[in-house]
Design a protein around this motif. Structure first.
Motif, short mmCIF file in Angstrom:
data_model
loop_
_atom_site.label_atom_id
_atom_site.label_comp_id
_atom_site.label_asym_id
_atom_site.label_seq_id
_atom_site.Cartn_x
_atom_site.Cartn_y
_atom_site.Cartn_z
N LEU A 1 45.05 34.98 39.34
CA LEU A 1 45.68 35.88 38.96
C LEU A 1 45.28 36.79 40.61
O LEU A 1 45.37 37.61 41.38
CB LEU A 1 46.84 36.57 38.34
N VAL A 2 43.91 37.22 40.15
CA VAL A 2 43.06 37.82 41.01
C VAL A 2 42.92 37.10 42.10
O VAL A 2 42.98 37.89 42.57
CB VAL A 2 41.94 38.14 39.98
N ASP A 3 42.59 36.34 42.47
CA ASP A 3 42.43 35.90 43.83
C ASP A 3 44.03 35.59 44.79
O ASP A 3 43.90 36.18 45.67
CB ASP A 3 42.75 34.59 43.52
N ALA A 4 45.14 35.50 43.73
CA ALA A 4 46.14 36.04 44.22
C ALA A 4 46.45 37.14 44.76
O ALA A 4 46.73 37.74 46.10
CB ALA A 4 47.69 35.45 43.93
N GLN A 5 46.18 37.62 43.66
CA GLN A 5 46.56 39.81 44.34
C GLN A 5 44.94 40.11 45.58
O GLN A 5 45.56 40.37 46.28
CB GLN A 5 45.85 40.59 43.29
N LEU A 6 44.35 39.31 45.63
CA LEU A 6 43.46 39.19 46.38
C LEU A 6 43.66 39.23 48.31
O LEU A 6 43.78 39.69 48.66
CB LEU A 6 41.56 39.15 46.47
N LEU B 1 49.99 31.82 32.71
CA LEU B 1 49.15 31.82 34.41
C LEU B 1 48.03 33.29 33.53
O LEU B 1 47.12 32.66 33.57
CB LEU B 1 49.45 31.90 35.15
N LYS B 2 48.49 34.36 33.05
CA LYS B 2 48.00 35.34 32.58
C LYS B 2 47.01 35.03 31.52
O LYS B 2 45.68 35.10 31.80
CB LYS B 2 49.10 36.44 32.73
N ARG B 3 47.41 34.64 30.42
CA ARG B 3 46.50 33.88 29.65
C ARG B 3 45.21 32.49 29.90
O ARG B 3 44.13 32.92 29.42
CB ARG B 3 47.32 33.28 28.96
N SER B 4 46.11 31.59 30.44
CA SER B 4 45.66 30.91 31.27
C SER B 4 44.27 30.80 32.01
O SER B 4 43.38 30.25 32.47
CB SER B 4 46.46 29.57 30.98
N ALA C 1 57.73 39.15 35.06
CA ALA C 1 57.68 39.08 33.68
C ALA C 1 59.02 37.65 33.18
O ALA C 1 59.55 37.32 32.02
CB ALA C 1 59.67 40.33 33.92
N THR C 2 58.24 36.08 34.73
CA THR C 2 58.76 35.13 33.64
C THR C 2 57.38 34.90 32.79
O THR C 2 56.49 34.86 32.48
CB THR C 2 58.12 34.28 35.00
N GLN C 3 58.11 33.49 31.96
CA GLN C 3 56.80 33.15 30.80
C GLN C 3 55.82 32.57 31.61
O GLN C 3 55.34 32.27 31.23
CB GLN C 3 58.19 31.95 30.09
N GLY C 4 56.17 32.12 32.93
CA GLY C 4 55.34 31.51 34.01
C GLY C 4 53.86 32.18 34.89
O GLY C 4 52.66 31.72 34.01
N TYR C 5 54.31 32.96 34.82
CA TYR C 5 53.22 34.03 35.01
C TYR C 5 52.83 34.86 33.47
O TYR C 5 51.87 34.86 33.27
CB TYR C 5 54.06 35.40 35.12
N VAL C 6 53.05 34.47 32.60
CA VAL C 6 52.72 35.38 31.05
C VAL C 6 51.60 34.20 30.72
O VAL C 6 50.77 34.75 30.45
CB VAL C 6 53.98 35.73 30.06
#
Length: 158
Positions: free
Chosen positions: A140-145, A132-135, A125-130
């Motif tokens: 994020l995929v690496d982090a989720q793995l 990062l998701k865009r740029s 829900a943070t702007q940083g995540y938004v």
């Protein structure tokens, strides 16, 4: 010299061209001052930023400078400070910073923070995540793995 980059600039081919000055671009004066303080004293001075940036922002800029000038010890000090100040609001931004500047310790700390706190919804829900998701969706995929691997290891060993 603590910085191989400065060593190359002062004693390498640039010196032979007769250029008496080296111009430092894209760095705030206070960040450069802190960088020089570290180079000369091997310690981090108290970080105050007269431009009104937070201490964490100043340390982020210093980490970027440490990476740029190949000052591994300073980079580790900055990683540690940022790690100690991780929170829901900044963890996505720190994850992006860690990825851009090859900060494995900070990267692992961010992933540990997200997975151990079970706060992914709050982080998302943070702007940083938004941002990062865009740029940097691959970050994020690496982090989720990595998070899934940790959970799997926990399930298998527990």
């Amino acid at each position: 010299m603590r910085s191989p980059v400065f060593k190359a600039e002062f004693y390498g081919p640039m010196r032979e061209t007769g250029t008496p000055l080296i111009t430092i671009k894209d760095m705030q004066p206070d960040v450069f001052k802190a960088l020089l303080h570290f180079i000369y004293t091997d310690s981090l001075q108290t970080i105050d930023d007269p431009e009104g940036n937070s201490r964490a922002e100043m340390v982020q800029h210093l980490l970027v400078a440490a990476d740029r000038y190949d000052l591994e010890k300073l980079k580790l000090v900055c990683e540690r400070i940022l790690w100690e100040n991780l929170d829901v609001q900044n963890v996505a931004t720190m994850l992006a910073l860690a990825d851009q500047h090859h900060c494995d310790i900070l990267n692992d700390a961010c992933i540990e923070f997200i997975s151990s706190q079970k706060i992914m919804d709050a982080v998302a829900a943070t702007q940083g995540y938004v941002d990062l998701k865009r740029s940097g969706p691959s970050i994020l995929v690496d982090a989720q793995l990595k998070i899934m691997r940790r959970l799997y290891k926990t399930l298998v060993s527990g």
